[in-house]
Design a protein around this motif. Structure first.
Motif, PDB file in Angstrom:
ATOM      1  N   UNK A 188      49.235  -4.748  30.890  1.00 43.26           N
ATOM      2  CA  UNK A 188      48.420  -3.564  31.159  1.00 43.26           C
ATOM      3  C   UNK A 188      48.800  -2.426  30.211  1.00 43.26           C
ATOM      4  N   UNK A 189      50.105  -2.243  29.985  1.00 41.11           N
ATOM      5  CA  UNK A 189      50.573  -1.199  29.074  1.00 41.11           C
ATOM      6  C   UNK A 189      50.019  -1.410  27.669  1.00 41.11           C
ATOM      7  N   UNK A 190      49.929  -2.660  27.240  1.00 40.21           N
ATOM      8  CA  UNK A 190      49.377  -2.984  25.917  1.00 40.21           C
ATOM      9  C   UNK A 190      47.850  -3.103  25.929  1.00 40.21           C
ATOM     10  N   UNK A 191      47.244  -2.763  27.036  1.00 36.27           N
ATOM     11  CA  UNK A 191      45.783  -2.770  27.196  1.00 36.27           C
ATOM     12  C   UNK A 191      45.153  -4.144  26.971  1.00 36.27           C
ATOM     13  N   UNK A 192      45.863  -5.172  27.422  1.00 35.84           N
ATOM     14  CA  UNK A 192      45.304  -6.529  27.371  1.00 35.84           C
ATOM     15  C   UNK A 192      44.645  -6.889  28.704  1.00 35.84           C
ATOM     16  N   UNK A 193      45.119  -6.276  29.783  1.00 36.36           N
ATOM     17  CA  UNK A 193      44.488  -6.443  31.095  1.00 36.36           C
ATOM     18  C   UNK A 193      44.247  -5.071  31.704  1.00 36.36           C
ATOM     19  N   UNK A 194      43.331  -5.055  32.678  1.00 35.24           N
ATOM     20  CA  UNK A 194      43.077  -3.855  33.482  1.00 35.24           C
ATOM     21  C   UNK A 194      43.378  -4.205  34.926  1.00 35.24           C
ATOM     22  N   UNK A 195      43.929  -3.234  35.630  1.00 35.30           N
ATOM     23  CA  UNK A 195      44.180  -3.450  37.052  1.00 35.30           C
ATOM     24  C   UNK A 195      43.307  -2.504  37.863  1.00 35.30           C
TER      25      UNK A 195
END
Length: 158
Positions: A50-57
């Protein structure tokens, strides 16, 4: 290349997320069960992704995770770098700064070739490619060649 368990789990989680229907959120528990990843370990992995913007929560009762961009736009290299940093490094020293002299000088080019080889596989293979079992041709050929070599070694050992 030595891949950490965390990086391997991250790749598996991303591929699993790539199989979810558009707009469908996947809970941490469902993701952990689907891939046999320890749930608490997965929470840490998803935080990094999430920090690397590969997933969204998305929080809440109906919350969960989804890919932050199309699976075709996320390479395996993106995931591995997020978790473990550079794909290939030698003692965390830049290849141009390695202290090689004399007969060991060509090792720098060996490490460059190794890095280039890994990049050609990992940067050109997307999460979507793996999820759809549609690996790039050059990756499939390398895997097939390796399997052939393994089979030959297996016969020669008998």
């Amino acid at each position: 290349m030595r891949m950490s368990a965390k990086a391997e789990y991250a790749v598996r989680a991303m591929v699993q997320l790539a199989t979810a229907e558009d707009g469908v959120l996947v809970t941490t528990d469902d993701l952990a069960k689907a891939q046999g990843i320890p749930p608490q370990f997965l929470v840490d992995i998803l935080s990094d992704l999430r920090t690397d913007r590969l997933v969204r929560s998305h929080r809440g009762r109906e919350g969960g995770y989804e890919l932050a961009r199309p699976a075709k736009a996320i390479s395996l290299a993106d995931v591995l770098r997020c978790i473990d940093g550079p794909l290939a490094s030698v003692r965390d020293i830049g290849l141009g700064d390695l202290p090689y002299t004399g007969p060991t000088t060509p090792l720098t080019d060996v490490w460059r070739a190794l890095r280039a080889s890994m990049r050609s596989v990992l940067e050109q293979t997307s999460v979507a490619d793996v999820a759809a079992d549609a690996l790039p041709k050059h990756v499939r050929k390398l895997a097939d060649d390796y399997r052939s070599q393994e089979a030959k070694r297996g016969h020669s050992l008998s």
